[in-house]
Write a protein that holds these residues in place. Structure first.
Motif, short mmCIF file in Angstrom:
data_model
loop_
_atom_site.label_atom_id
_atom_site.label_comp_id
_atom_site.label_asym_id
_atom_site.label_seq_id
_atom_site.Cartn_x
_atom_site.Cartn_y
_atom_site.Cartn_z
N VAL A 80 0.84 -1.20 0.00
CA VAL A 80 0.00 0.00 0.00
C VAL A 80 0.87 1.26 0.00
CG1 VAL A 80 -1.70 1.34 1.34
CG2 VAL A 80 -2.01 -1.13 1.02
N ALA A 81 1.94 1.26 0.78
CA ALA A 81 2.84 2.42 0.83
C ALA A 81 3.49 2.67 -0.53
CB ALA A 81 3.90 2.21 1.91
N ARG A 82 4.01 1.60 -1.16
CA ARG A 82 4.67 1.76 -2.46
C ARG A 82 3.69 2.16 -3.55
NH1 ARG A 82 6.62 -2.93 -0.88
NH2 ARG A 82 5.42 -4.10 -2.42
N HIS A 83 2.57 1.47 -3.61
CA HIS A 83 1.60 1.69 -4.69
C HIS A 83 0.95 3.07 -4.56
CE1 HIS A 83 -0.44 -0.04 -8.11
NE2 HIS A 83 -1.62 0.32 -7.62
N SER A 84 0.77 3.55 -3.34
CA SER A 84 0.14 4.86 -3.13
C SER A 84 0.96 5.99 -3.73
CB SER A 84 -0.08 5.11 -1.63
OG SER A 84 -1.05 4.21 -1.13
N THR A 85 2.26 5.82 -3.76
CA THR A 85 3.12 6.87 -4.33
C THR A 85 3.00 6.96 -5.85
OG1 THR A 85 5.07 5.45 -4.60
CG2 THR A 85 4.82 6.57 -2.47
N ASP A 96 -7.52 1.22 -12.68
CA ASP A 96 -6.89 -0.02 -12.23
C ASP A 96 -6.04 0.23 -11.00
OD1 ASP A 96 -8.08 -1.34 -14.32
OD2 ASP A 96 -6.24 -1.63 -15.48
N TRP A 97 -5.44 1.42 -10.90
CA TRP A 97 -4.61 1.77 -9.75
C TRP A 97 -5.43 1.66 -8.45
CZ3 TRP A 97 -5.11 5.97 -6.34
CH2 TRP A 97 -4.03 6.16 -5.48
N ARG A 98 -6.60 2.28 -8.46
CA ARG A 98 -7.47 2.23 -7.27
C ARG A 98 -7.95 0.80 -7.02
NH1 ARG A 98 -13.60 3.90 -6.60
NH2 ARG A 98 -13.77 3.74 -4.34
N TYR A 99 -8.37 0.13 -8.07
CA TYR A 99 -8.89 -1.23 -7.92
C TYR A 99 -7.83 -2.16 -7.33
CZ TYR A 99 -12.70 0.34 -10.99
OH TYR A 99 -13.76 1.01 -11.54
N SER A 100 -6.59 -2.00 -7.76
CA SER A 100 -5.51 -2.82 -7.23
C SER A 100 -5.32 -2.57 -5.74
CB SER A 100 -4.22 -2.53 -8.00
OG SER A 100 -3.18 -3.34 -7.53
N TRP A 104 -6.03 -4.93 -1.93
CA TRP A 104 -5.15 -5.02 -0.77
C TRP A 104 -5.75 -4.35 0.46
CZ3 TRP A 104 -0.30 -7.43 -0.54
CH2 TRP A 104 0.14 -7.99 -1.75
N GLY A 105 -7.06 -4.03 0.40
CA GLY A 105 -7.78 -3.50 1.56
C GLY A 105 -7.69 -2.00 1.77
N HIS A 106 -7.18 -1.28 0.75
CA HIS A 106 -7.03 0.17 0.90
C HIS A 106 -7.80 0.89 -0.22
CE1 HIS A 106 -5.13 3.98 1.96
NE2 HIS A 106 -5.02 4.18 0.67
N ASP A 107 -8.77 1.69 0.16
CA ASP A 107 -9.50 2.50 -0.81
C ASP A 107 -8.97 3.93 -0.73
OD1 ASP A 107 -11.18 3.90 -2.46
OD2 ASP A 107 -13.02 3.12 -1.59
N PRO A 108 -8.22 4.38 -1.74
CA PRO A 108 -7.63 5.72 -1.69
C PRO A 108 -8.68 6.84 -1.77
CG PRO A 108 -7.23 4.72 -3.84
CD PRO A 108 -7.85 3.66 -2.97
#
Length: 110
Positions: A80-85, A96-100, A104-108
């Protein structure tokens, strides 16, 4: 893993996962959830499998968590930390970024 490290992993995991077990389960049943992520051999994506594991972790009591659970919780926080950046510009609602991340349990969007 000692108690202090378990406490830190739990804190990091709780900060990364902002969806409930029920929300994740409902999300994992969608076509959008199943369409994103890296799949090995055409099967379930890594993120989708992770989401199922996160649901199990969220439903456990703290004293039921295993070393393998803590290791996965650490992996979730890192992802989540890496992908959020890598947030794309503009509205991320149907990406797809949000869906991915949601796998992993995180809705940005929360």
């Amino acid at each position: 893993m000692d108690a202090d490290e378990q406490q830190q992993v739990t804190k990091d995991f709780d900060g990364a996962v902002n969806m409930t077990a029920a929300q994740i389960e409902k999300w994992l049943d969608t076509d959008e959830s199943k369409a994103v992520g890296q799949k090995s051999g055409g099967g379930e994506s890594t993120g989708h499998a992770s989401g199922r594991r996160i649901v199990k972790i969220l439903r456990k009591k703290k004293d039921e968590l295993t070393d393998a659970d803590y290791a996965h919780m650490k992996k979730v926080h890192g992802y989540v930390a890496r992908h959020s950046t890598q947030r794309p510009k503009g509205d991320v609602t149907d990406t797809d970024w949000r869906y991915s991340l949601m796998n992993w349990g995180h809705d940005p969007k929360k």
